[in-house]
Enzyme design. Structure first.
Site, PDB file in Angstrom:
ATOM      1  N   SER A 162     106.967  55.138  30.342  1.00 11.21           N
ATOM      2  CA  SER A 162     108.218  54.769  30.986  1.00 11.21           C
ATOM      3  C   SER A 162     109.396  54.984  30.022  1.00 11.21           C
ATOM      4  O   SER A 162     109.628  56.104  29.565  1.00 11.21           O
ATOM      5  CB  SER A 162     108.118  53.329  31.496  1.00 11.21           C
ATOM      6  OG  SER A 162     109.106  53.045  32.427  1.00 11.21           O
ATOM      7  N   ASP A 187     102.511  55.887  41.711  1.00 13.94           N
ATOM      8  CA  ASP A 187     103.385  55.466  40.625  1.00 13.94           C
ATOM      9  C   ASP A 187     104.821  55.251  41.120  1.00 13.94           C
ATOM     10  O   ASP A 187     105.317  56.000  41.962  1.00 13.94           O
ATOM     11  CB  ASP A 187     103.360  56.604  39.588  1.00 13.94           C
ATOM     12  CG  ASP A 187     103.858  56.232  38.231  1.00 13.94           C
ATOM     13  OD1 ASP A 187     104.678  55.322  38.115  1.00 13.94           O
ATOM     14  OD2 ASP A 187     103.420  56.900  37.272  1.00 13.94           O
ATOM     15  N   HIS A 204     102.128  52.921  37.926  1.00  7.67           N
ATOM     16  CA  HIS A 204     103.004  53.193  36.783  1.00  7.67           C
ATOM     17  C   HIS A 204     102.302  52.963  35.453  1.00  7.67           C
ATOM     18  O   HIS A 204     102.461  53.752  34.526  1.00  7.67           O
ATOM     19  CB  HIS A 204     104.247  52.322  36.896  1.00  7.67           C
ATOM     20  CG  HIS A 204     105.321  52.640  35.910  1.00  7.67           C
ATOM     21  ND1 HIS A 204     105.777  53.922  35.681  1.00  7.67           N
ATOM     22  CD2 HIS A 204     106.042  51.833  35.086  1.00  7.67           C
ATOM     23  CE1 HIS A 204     106.734  53.896  34.762  1.00  7.67           C
ATOM     24  NE2 HIS A 204     106.907  52.650  34.379  1.00  7.67           N
TER      25      HIS A 204
END
Length: 295
Positions: A108, A246, A273
């Site tokens: 991320s 995701d 995710h």
């Protein structure tokens, strides 16, 4: 089982915590530095990747970025928080640990930080895994808001009300967020596994400065994030890793894959995710095999 040691690096007048699994050996496998998300999450949710040390005898290095977890600091003015703060921290950790040749893995925001690292000073980095990381924040937000439309209607209304009132603590908003997080981020409802809950407990307020209170709008300093041109200059071999379910949707991730020269992409079926939560073996194998090709 791999040995573990931990310590602190001096940085910006504070202490940055690190945790290392395994030893660096003359076995042809370079260390990998794990870079967590946020900004403001801490390393714990990535701890399952210590399996790379046990399974492949590869040293795995985690650290808590300044402002969260065991690198928490007193409250700061908003001006304190900026991209360069975490960029320079990475180099401080690299130098303090004596890392000359290594790989990186970023989830991320961690992958976004990797993009800055790769286009600033990529010294010693043999490869990078970009785990569900956007090159453009508006694409990310647009896709997150599209995903909301698949929630039950009462949950959509609860999230809209939370955005309008800036109150995300109502029972209805919490229920809707838990459902969204189950579908697209953690892959499970509360109570969460310890390694996820420890990250939530250690979350830093810097997230509010950089992102905001919500996954669906970004009033913070990352609101103008767009590195589509910048990443075209990346020289380090890169692999994107993401899930079909995701929050970083395939559309979002493909935008980055198309911009980064030679970027590979592993899209994991039914994963979210935190890709490793639902598909650990697929992730460990994909990451290890990619790194082995770039030792």
């Amino acid at each position: 089982m791999a040995t573990m040691r931990e310590g602190y690096v001096d940085y910006a007048g504070f202490k940055t915590y690190y945790r290392i699994f395994g030893e660096q050996k003359d076995n042809g496998r370079l260390p990998v530095v794990m870079i967590h998300g946020g900004p403001g999450a801490c390393h714990n949710y990535l701890l399952p990747y210590k399996e790379l040390a046990d399974r492949y005898d590869r040293q795995v290095i985690f650290y808590d970025q300044i402002g969260c977890g065991k690198s928490s600091i007193p409250p700061q003015n908003d001006d304190f928080w900026n991209y360069d703060l975490w960029l320079n921290e990475f180099y401080a950790v690299r130098d303090a640990l004596g890392l000359k040749e290594f790989h990186t893995f970023g989830n991320s925001w961690g992958g976004m930080l990797e993009m800055l690292i790769a286009t600033t000073d990529d010294t010693g980095i043999h490869s990078m895994v970009l785990n569900s990381s956007p090159v453009r924040i508006q694409t990310w937000l647009d896709e997150a808001n599209r995903l909301i439309k698949y929630l039950p209607e009462h949950m959509q209304k609860a999230l809209a009300e939370a955005e309008a009132t800036d109150n995300y603590e109502t029972p209805e908003a919490i229920e809707a967020n838990d459902e969204y997080y189950k579908r697209h981020i953690f892959g499970t409802y509360p109570p969460y596994p310890d390694y996820i809950q420890e990250t939530l407990d250690g979350f830093g307020d810097c997230y509010l400065v950089m992102q905001g209170k919500s996954d669906f709008v970004c009033p913070g300093k990352m609101r103008d994030w767009d590195v589509r041109e910048r990443v075209k200059n990346i020289k380090v071999p890169c692999m994107a890793l993401s899930g079909t379910d995701d929050e970083g949707t395939p559309y979002t991730i493909k935008e980055g894959v198309d911009c980064i020269p030679g970027c590979e992409w592993v899209l994991v079926p039914n994963a979210v995710h935190e890709t490793h939560v639902l598909a650990p073996d697929i992730c460990y194998t994909a990451v290890e095999e990619f790194m082995e090709r770039h030792e």
